[in-house]
Scaffold this motif. Structure first.
Motif, PDB file in Angstrom:
ATOM      1  N   MET A  29       0.843  -1.186   0.000  1.00 18.46           N
ATOM      2  CA  MET A  29       0.000   0.000   0.000  1.00 18.46           C
ATOM      3  C   MET A  29       0.885   1.245   0.000  1.00 18.46           C
ATOM      4  O   MET A  29       1.952   1.269   0.621  1.00 18.46           O
ATOM      5  CB  MET A  29      -0.909   0.014   1.224  1.00 18.46           C
ATOM      6  N   VAL A  30       0.426   2.270  -0.694  1.00 17.87           N
ATOM      7  CA  VAL A  30       1.153   3.536  -0.735  1.00 17.87           C
ATOM      8  C   VAL A  30       0.189   4.664  -0.408  1.00 17.87           C
ATOM      9  O   VAL A  30      -1.036   4.503  -0.482  1.00 17.87           O
ATOM     10  CB  VAL A  30       1.806   3.776  -2.117  1.00 17.87           C
ATOM     11  N   VAL A  31       0.743   5.796  -0.026  1.00 19.54           N
ATOM     12  CA  VAL A  31      -0.063   6.960   0.326  1.00 19.54           C
ATOM     13  C   VAL A  31       0.304   8.115  -0.597  1.00 19.54           C
ATOM     14  O   VAL A  31       1.492   8.441  -0.757  1.00 19.54           O
ATOM     15  CB  VAL A  31       0.162   7.368   1.797  1.00 19.54           C
ATOM     16  N   LYS A  77       7.023  15.344  -0.072  1.00 21.89           N
ATOM     17  CA  LYS A  77       7.305  14.227   0.831  1.00 21.89           C
ATOM     18  C   LYS A  77       7.503  12.950   0.029  1.00 21.89           C
ATOM     19  O   LYS A  77       6.648  12.573  -0.763  1.00 21.89           O
ATOM     20  CB  LYS A  77       6.146  14.043   1.817  1.00 21.89           C
ATOM     21  N   ALA A  78       8.625  12.298   0.221  1.00 15.05           N
ATOM     22  CA  ALA A  78       8.897  11.056  -0.501  1.00 15.05           C
ATOM     23  C   ALA A  78       9.305   9.930   0.439  1.00 15.05           C
ATOM     24  O   ALA A  78       9.324   8.771   0.046  1.00 15.05           O
ATOM     25  CB  ALA A  78       9.997  11.277  -1.539  1.00 15.05           C
ATOM     26  N   ALA A  79       9.632  10.273   1.694  1.00 13.41           N
ATOM     27  CA  ALA A  79      10.069   9.257   2.645  1.00 13.41           C
ATOM     28  C   ALA A  79       8.906   8.348   3.013  1.00 13.41           C
ATOM     29  O   ALA A  79       7.744   8.765   2.986  1.00 13.41           O
ATOM     30  CB  ALA A  79      10.628   9.928   3.896  1.00 13.41           C
ATOM     31  N   PRO A  80       9.170   7.082   3.331  1.00 12.37           N
ATOM     32  CA  PRO A  80       8.096   6.177   3.760  1.00 12.37           C
ATOM     33  C   PRO A  80       7.323   6.758   4.934  1.00 12.37           C
ATOM     34  O   PRO A  80       7.853   7.505   5.753  1.00 12.37           O
ATOM     35  CB  PRO A  80       8.857   4.907   4.156  1.00 12.37           C
ATOM     36  N   ALA A 112       0.444   7.878  10.114  1.00 14.86           N
ATOM     37  CA  ALA A 112      -0.673   8.029   9.172  1.00 14.86           C
ATOM     38  C   ALA A 112      -1.943   8.461   9.891  1.00 14.86           C
ATOM     39  O   ALA A 112      -2.875   8.981   9.264  1.00 14.86           O
ATOM     40  CB  ALA A 112      -0.915   6.720   8.425  1.00 14.86           C
ATOM     41  N   GLY A 113      -1.995   8.249  11.212  1.00  8.58           N
ATOM     42  CA  GLY A 113      -3.150   8.690  11.981  1.00  8.58           C
ATOM     43  C   GLY A 113      -3.327  10.194  11.963  1.00  8.58           C
ATOM     44  O   GLY A 113      -4.402  10.703  12.287  1.00  8.58           O
ATOM     45  N   GLU A 114      -2.258  10.920  11.591  1.00 14.81           N
ATOM     46  CA  GLU A 114      -2.348  12.377  11.528  1.00 14.81           C
ATOM     47  C   GLU A 114      -2.855  12.859  10.174  1.00 14.81           C
ATOM     48  O   GLU A 114      -3.151  14.038   9.997  1.00 14.81           O
ATOM     49  CB  GLU A 114      -0.965  12.980  11.811  1.00 14.81           C
ATOM     50  N   PRO A 132       3.743  11.122  -7.359  1.00  9.34           N
ATOM     51  CA  PRO A 132       4.452  11.144  -6.062  1.00  9.34           C
ATOM     52  C   PRO A 132       3.668  10.364  -5.006  1.00  9.34           C
ATOM     53  O   PRO A 132       2.478  10.591  -4.810  1.00  9.34           O
ATOM     54  CB  PRO A 132       4.507  12.637  -5.721  1.00  9.34           C
ATOM     55  N   HIS A 133       4.339   9.434  -4.352  1.00  3.63           N
ATOM     56  CA  HIS A 133       3.677   8.620  -3.338  1.00  3.63           C
ATOM     57  C   HIS A 133       4.695   8.174  -2.296  1.00  3.63           C
ATOM     58  O   HIS A 133       5.909   8.238  -2.527  1.00  3.63           O
ATOM     59  CB  HIS A 133       3.007   7.394  -3.971  1.00  3.63           C
ATOM     60  N   ARG A 134       4.179   7.699  -1.168  1.00  7.91           N
ATOM     61  CA  ARG A 134       5.030   7.264  -0.056  1.00  7.91           C
ATOM     62  C   ARG A 134       4.663   5.835   0.320  1.00  7.91           C
ATOM     63  O   ARG A 134       3.485   5.535   0.528  1.00  7.91           O
ATOM     64  CB  ARG A 134       4.822   8.191   1.149  1.00  7.91           C
ATOM     65  N   PRO A 135       5.635   4.953   0.392  1.00 12.44           N
ATOM     66  CA  PRO A 135       5.338   3.599   0.891  1.00 12.44           C
ATOM     67  C   PRO A 135       4.787   3.683   2.314  1.00 12.44           C
ATOM     68  O   PRO A 135       5.259   4.481   3.126  1.00 12.44           O
ATOM     69  CB  PRO A 135       6.699   2.901   0.855  1.00 12.44           C
ATOM     70  N   LEU A 136       3.781   2.854   2.615  1.00  9.82           N
ATOM     71  CA  LEU A 136       3.201   2.806   3.952  1.00  9.82           C
ATOM     72  C   LEU A 136       3.833   1.642   4.711  1.00  9.82           C
ATOM     73  O   LEU A 136       3.801   0.501   4.241  1.00  9.82           O
ATOM     74  CB  LEU A 136       1.684   2.627   3.876  1.00  9.82           C
ATOM     75  N   LEU A 137       4.414   1.944   5.873  1.00  8.89           N
ATOM     76  CA  LEU A 137       5.129   0.943   6.657  1.00  8.89           C
ATOM     77  C   LEU A 137       4.499   0.787   8.031  1.00  8.89           C
ATOM     78  O   LEU A 137       3.895   1.720   8.564  1.00  8.89           O
ATOM     79  CB  LEU A 137       6.609   1.328   6.820  1.00  8.89           C
ATOM     80  N   ASN A 138       4.668  -0.387   8.594  1.00 11.24           N
ATOM     81  CA  ASN A 138       4.283  -0.651   9.977  1.00 11.24           C
ATOM     82  C   ASN A 138       5.509  -1.210  10.680  1.00 11.24           C
ATOM     83  O   ASN A 138       5.907  -2.347  10.438  1.00 11.24           O
ATOM     84  CB  ASN A 138       3.122  -1.653  10.044  1.00 11.24           C
ATOM     85  N   GLU A 139       6.144  -0.361  11.498  1.00 12.48           N
ATOM     86  CA  GLU A 139       7.391  -0.711  12.172  1.00 12.48           C
ATOM     87  C   GLU A 139       8.448  -1.183  11.174  1.00 12.48           C
ATOM     88  O   GLU A 139       9.132  -2.182  11.366  1.00 12.48           O
ATOM     89  CB  GLU A 139       7.146  -1.780  13.247  1.00 12.48           C
TER      90      GLU A 139
END
Length: 297
Positions: free
Chosen positions: A172-174, A181-184, A190-192, A256-263
């Motif tokens: 998933m990407v955002v 913004k390009a950093a993951p 993402a809650g913000e 332009p998109h940002r990878p979505l990470l969990n930890e």
């Protein structure tokens, strides 16, 4: 003679359409008959059933208490009859036994579809693949009614009476209003964000909601809804919010998109094949699902 033997199929279909459209005139237009003809057909059906199905008033058509109980039964009966006709047609048409009817959520990427096309030709009994894209509810209904042999959908809704196999996963990407913004993006951050959602038909909104609920995070959303993925990107450019999508649903890799990470790990959406073990094509469907699953490893 039993009541069921005297029920008129045309009257049942008229009642089904009135229940869906909530209008006698709209139902008559849908069937290409006059409104009096449709009204008479429903009146004869109500006479045979013993009670009225609908109440008519200046505010429109509503179901009676009797209709609220009977109309869902009529719906299921007509779905079963249509499934019989569809299956008979599939088996008797030229080459019909060679087809696999596959339903797709709009969220399914083209690469997975291309793999399916390739793999049906490599089945022990090579077959043709006939595709139908629709929303999640319609796909599940068609599979249940026998109008589809197998569906590929996001793994977000349980269908316990069917066979399942996860056949693909995708990161998933955002897409954010701030294109610099390009950093993951970490899930906790993402809650913000304020997310623009699409109507909950393809499975994307269900996935997004479940993701935030699973991590006990509030999901902030834009009050409107985008119609599709192109609109999501356009609306982010307007600064209305961010959009979360599978990477393959970006209209271009250059968006332009940002990878979505969990930890530090990619957040992924899973896609599954769903089919009935009672299908006459069950062996081939299992083989196809297993091949798709193996190809993703």
């Amino acid at each position: 003679m039993a009541m069921a033997d005297r029920l008129n199929l045309e009257g049942l279909r008229y009642a089904q359409t009135v229940a869906k459209t909530k209008s006698f005139s709209a139902a008559a237009r849908a069937y290409g008959v006059t409104q009096p003809a449709l009204s008479n057909g429903i009146a004869r059906l109500e006479e045979r059933l013993g009670e009225k199905l609908f109440d008519r008033s200046p505010r429109g058509v509503t179901r009676t208490a009797f209709g609220a109980r009977i109309l869902p039964l009529i719906e299921r009966a007509l779905e079963a009859l249509d499934a019989v006709a569809a299956e008979a047609g599939r088996l008797t048409e030229a080459g019909g036994e060679r087809k696999i009817r596959m339903g797709l959520s709009p969220l399914i990427g083209s690469q997975l579809v291309a793999r399916a096309f390739s793999m049906v030709r490599d089945l022990p009994h090579p077959r043709d693949l006939v595709l139908r894209e629709a929303n999640m509810r319609e796909l599940r209904d068609c599979l249940t009614a026998g109008a589809l042999d197998i569906i590929l959908i996001p793994a977000v809704t349980a269908m316990p009476r069917f066979e399942h196999r996860v056949v693909d996963v995708e990161p998933m990407v955002v897409v954010s209003p701030d294109t610099a913004k390009a950093a993951p993006l970490e899930l906790q951050d993402a809650g913000e964000e304020c997310f623009i959602l699409v109507p909950d038909a393809c499975g994307l909104t269900t996935f997004t909601t479940q993701l935030f609920e699973a991590h006990e995070m509030p999901l902030r959303t834009y009050p409107g809804e985008a119609a599709g993925y192109q609109a999501l990107e356009d609306w982010t450019k307007l600064g209305l919010g961010s959009a979360m999508v599978p990477r393959s649903k970006l209209t271009s890799p250059d968006v332009p998109h940002r990878p979505l990470l969990n930890e530090g790990r990619e957040v992924q959406i899973s896609f599954e094949a769903v089919w009935s073990a009672d299908s006459p094509l069950a062996a081939d469907l299992l083989h196809l699902a297993d091949s798709l699953a193996a190809a993703r490893r």
